[in-house]
Design a protein around this motif. Structure first.
Motif, PDB file in Angstrom:
ATOM      1  N   THR A 165       0.817  -1.211   0.000  1.00 26.49           N
ATOM      2  CA  THR A 165       0.000   0.000   0.000  1.00 26.49           C
ATOM      3  C   THR A 165       0.852   1.264   0.000  1.00 26.49           C
ATOM      4  OG1 THR A 165      -0.168  -0.160   2.417  1.00 26.49           O
ATOM      5  CG2 THR A 165      -1.976  -1.084   1.101  1.00 26.49           C
ATOM      6  N   ASP A 166       2.068   1.198   0.584  1.00 21.71           N
ATOM      7  CA  ASP A 166       2.941   2.374   0.583  1.00 21.71           C
ATOM      8  C   ASP A 166       4.327   2.059   0.026  1.00 21.71           C
ATOM      9  OD1 ASP A 166       3.853   0.807   2.636  1.00 21.71           O
ATOM     10  OD2 ASP A 166       3.770   2.361   4.184  1.00 21.71           O
ATOM     11  N   ASN A 167       4.438   0.916  -0.675  1.00 24.26           N
ATOM     12  CA  ASN A 167       5.701   0.526  -1.320  1.00 24.26           C
ATOM     13  C   ASN A 167       6.880   0.588  -0.341  1.00 24.26           C
ATOM     14  OD1 ASN A 167       4.697  -0.016  -3.945  1.00 24.26           O
ATOM     15  ND2 ASN A 167       4.611   2.170  -4.364  1.00 24.26           N
ATOM     16  N   THR A 168       6.781  -0.217   0.715  1.00 25.67           N
ATOM     17  CA  THR A 168       7.842  -0.227   1.712  1.00 25.67           C
ATOM     18  C   THR A 168       8.345  -1.644   1.970  1.00 25.67           C
ATOM     19  OG1 THR A 168       6.215  -0.386   3.510  1.00 25.67           O
ATOM     20  CG2 THR A 168       7.016   1.818   2.928  1.00 25.67           C
ATOM     21  N   VAL A 169       9.615  -1.699   2.386  1.00 26.26           N
ATOM     22  CA  VAL A 169      10.202  -2.897   2.978  1.00 26.26           C
ATOM     23  C   VAL A 169      10.485  -2.540   4.427  1.00 26.26           C
ATOM     24  CG1 VAL A 169      12.125  -4.521   2.964  1.00 26.26           C
ATOM     25  CG2 VAL A 169      11.210  -3.648   0.805  1.00 26.26           C
ATOM     26  N   ASN A 170       9.989  -3.372   5.368  1.00 20.57           N
ATOM     27  CA  ASN A 170       9.972  -2.978   6.765  1.00 20.57           C
ATOM     28  C   ASN A 170      10.609  -4.023   7.673  1.00 20.57           C
ATOM     29  OD1 ASN A 170       7.863  -0.591   6.500  1.00 20.57           O
ATOM     30  ND2 ASN A 170       7.024  -2.326   5.378  1.00 20.57           N
TER      31      ASN A 170
ATOM     32  N   ALA B 178      10.052   4.771  -4.651  1.00 21.97           N
ATOM     33  CA  ALA B 178      10.832   4.365  -5.820  1.00 21.97           C
ATOM     34  C   ALA B 178      12.245   3.949  -5.385  1.00 21.97           C
ATOM     35  CB  ALA B 178      10.893   5.509  -6.828  1.00 21.97           C
ATOM     36  N   PRO B 179      12.761   2.840  -6.008  1.00 25.19           N
ATOM     37  CA  PRO B 179      12.233   2.138  -7.179  1.00 25.19           C
ATOM     38  C   PRO B 179      11.228   1.031  -6.859  1.00 25.19           C
ATOM     39  CG  PRO B 179      14.342   1.191  -6.621  1.00 25.19           C
ATOM     40  CD  PRO B 179      14.101   2.307  -5.634  1.00 25.19           C
ATOM     41  N   LEU B 180      10.779   0.951  -5.609  1.00 24.43           N
ATOM     42  CA  LEU B 180       9.809  -0.085  -5.263  1.00 24.43           C
ATOM     43  C   LEU B 180       8.464   0.224  -5.919  1.00 24.43           C
ATOM     44  CD1 LEU B 180      10.622  -0.554  -1.464  1.00 24.43           C
ATOM     45  CD2 LEU B 180      11.432  -1.923  -3.410  1.00 24.43           C
ATOM     46  N   ASN B 181       7.853  -0.824  -6.469  1.00 27.26           N
ATOM     47  CA  ASN B 181       6.569  -0.678  -7.150  1.00 27.26           C
ATOM     48  C   ASN B 181       5.765  -1.943  -6.915  1.00 27.26           C
ATOM     49  OD1 ASN B 181       4.442   0.055  -8.749  1.00 27.26           O
ATOM     50  ND2 ASN B 181       5.603   0.225 -10.648  1.00 27.26           N
ATOM     51  N   VAL B 182       4.960  -1.914  -5.849  1.00 22.67           N
ATOM     52  CA  VAL B 182       4.239  -3.089  -5.358  1.00 22.67           C
ATOM     53  C   VAL B 182       5.241  -4.213  -5.060  1.00 22.67           C
ATOM     54  CG1 VAL B 182       2.235  -4.584  -5.705  1.00 22.67           C
ATOM     55  CG2 VAL B 182       2.333  -2.390  -6.869  1.00 22.67           C
ATOM     56  N   PRO B 183       6.127  -3.999  -4.095  1.00 23.29           N
ATOM     57  CA  PRO B 183       7.111  -5.037  -3.768  1.00 23.29           C
ATOM     58  C   PRO B 183       6.445  -6.203  -3.043  1.00 23.29           C
ATOM     59  CG  PRO B 183       7.248  -3.245  -2.179  1.00 23.29           C
ATOM     60  CD  PRO B 183       6.250  -2.817  -3.219  1.00 23.29           C
ATOM     61  N   VAL B 184       6.635  -7.401  -3.543  1.00 19.83           N
ATOM     62  CA  VAL B 184       6.073  -8.588  -2.890  1.00 19.83           C
ATOM     63  C   VAL B 184       7.124  -9.665  -2.647  1.00 19.83           C
ATOM     64  CG1 VAL B 184       3.712  -8.241  -3.724  1.00 19.83           C
ATOM     65  CG2 VAL B 184       5.325  -9.518  -5.124  1.00 19.83           C
ATOM     66  N   GLY B 185       8.152  -9.724  -3.522  1.00 22.68           N
ATOM     67  CA  GLY B 185       9.145 -10.783  -3.408  1.00 22.68           C
ATOM     68  C   GLY B 185      10.278 -10.396  -2.474  1.00 22.68           C
ATOM     69  N   LEU B 186      10.626 -11.278  -1.543  1.00 26.69           N
ATOM     70  CA  LEU B 186      11.756 -11.087  -0.641  1.00 26.69           C
ATOM     71  C   LEU B 186      12.575 -12.372  -0.603  1.00 26.69           C
ATOM     72  CD1 LEU B 186      10.186  -9.315   2.487  1.00 26.69           C
ATOM     73  CD2 LEU B 186      11.647  -8.281   0.743  1.00 26.69           C
ATOM     74  N   ALA B 187      13.905 -12.220  -0.619  1.00 28.05           N
ATOM     75  CA  ALA B 187      14.784 -13.385  -0.515  1.00 28.05           C
ATOM     76  C   ALA B 187      16.131 -12.936   0.037  1.00 28.05           C
ATOM     77  CB  ALA B 187      14.969 -14.063  -1.878  1.00 28.05           C
ATOM     78  N   PHE B 188      16.798 -13.837   0.745  1.00 32.57           N
ATOM     79  CA  PHE B 188      18.137 -13.581   1.264  1.00 32.57           C
ATOM     80  C   PHE B 188      19.101 -14.601   0.662  1.00 32.57           C
ATOM     81  CE2 PHE B 188      15.419 -11.773   4.527  1.00 32.57           C
ATOM     82  CZ  PHE B 188      16.086 -10.619   4.905  1.00 32.57           C
ATOM     83  N   ASP B 189      20.313 -14.125   0.286  1.00 32.03           N
ATOM     84  CA  ASP B 189      21.313 -15.082  -0.165  1.00 32.03           C
ATOM     85  C   ASP B 189      22.029 -15.682   1.040  1.00 32.03           C
ATOM     86  OD1 ASP B 189      23.246 -13.264   0.692  1.00 32.03           O
ATOM     87  OD2 ASP B 189      23.961 -12.759  -1.314  1.00 32.03           O
ATOM     88  N   ASP B 190      23.030 -16.518   0.802  1.00 33.18           N
ATOM     89  CA  ASP B 190      23.703 -17.230   1.888  1.00 33.18           C
ATOM     90  C   ASP B 190      24.489 -16.301   2.794  1.00 33.18           C
ATOM     91  OD1 ASP B 190      22.702 -19.634   0.962  1.00 33.18           O
ATOM     92  OD2 ASP B 190      24.424 -20.016  -0.336  1.00 33.18           O
TER      93      ASP B 190
END
Length: 255
Positions: free
Chosen positions: A7-12, A27-39
């Motif tokens: 709703t506010d294009n945030t990662v929290n 910006a540049p977030l635009n409906v962010p839904v995918g999250l992943a961490f590498d090793d």
């Protein structure tokens, strides 16, 4: 806990005490839904709209890739997962495909599975999916699990996920040497496996692909020479990607 809010294009960041702190917003977030961490704990974020993937670096987001639309307009990036040195992303709605993404390159994306919508099991080259959306990697099984955004609500399992970055060096010793006079890069490998069809890719320090070549390696020992006269002075990374799943990355300096 790290979570997105579309709703506010945030990662929290959500603390144990229940406090919410925005890490990235707008910006540049635009409906962010995918999250992943590498090793190494590096965070990656995928946009549902536009299908862009970004890598968190300090207080900024660095561009990684725009995942293709699968040949169908108005398709969206579902979710992303990290496994075996790669990112894996689902594309659905008007497409039903899965892409593999080099998390440390720039627009280095290739089709992993899927074609026309369907529910056919079998080898990943021929299997079909019905709007794949959720995706997660199980390291102990070396498998991807994919949920489908369809009326059936299937969950699919993909075994034998190809190896990625830094797995190559455990099997093959690679030496790079540069002849500054002839402006040639020599790549010598000696190992215990035959690599078969192999890509040689060179990236600059911004992650831009500046050289791409393919070679069929039929022996456990190989020696290849490439002209780097067109490259500017600076540091580059060479990635060797074999069809049998091994990937190796090494830096070199062009003077």
């Amino acid at each position: 806990i790290i979570f997105t809010r579309v709703t506010d294009n945030t990662v929290n960041l959500l603390t144990i005490a229940g406090d919410v702190t925005p890490l990235f917003q707008g910006a540049p977030l635009n409906v962010p839904v995918g999250l992943a961490f590498d090793d190494d704990g590096t965070l990656f974020v995928g946009n549902f709209t536009g299908r862009e993937v970004y890598r968190a670096s300090g207080n900024s987001l660095d561009y990684v890739a725009t995942v293709p639309d699968g040949g169908s307009a108005n398709s969206s990036l579902g979710f992303i997962a990290f496994g075996n040195g790669k990112l894996w992303g689902t594309v659905f709605f008007n497409a039903s495909v899965i892409y593999e993404i080099n998390p440390y390159g720039n627009d280095d994306v290739s089709l992993f599975g899927g074609s026309v919508p369907g529910n056919d099991d079998g080898p990943i080259e021929t299997a079909t999916f019905m709007q794949p959306n959720g995706i997660i990697f199980n390291q102990s099984q070396n498998a991807l699990y994919v949920s489908e955004f369809s009326s059936e609500g299937n969950i699919r399992k993909i075994d034998g996920v190809p190896l990625g970055v830094n797995e190559f060096e455990n099997n093959t010793n690679v030496i790079l040497s540069i002849d500054n006079q002839s402006q040639e890069l020599m790549v010598t490998g000696n190992g215990n496996v035959k690599l078969g069809s192999t890509d040689f890719k060179i990236y600059d320090m911004t992650g831009k692909l500046v050289f791409d070549s393919k070679l069929n390696i039929e022996n456990t020992i190989f020696n290849n020479t490439y002209s780097i006269s067109s490259l500017d002075e600076g540091i580059y990374s060479l990635r060797i990607i074999s069809e049998i799943g091994y990937t190796f990355t090494k830096l070199f300096l062009k003077r």
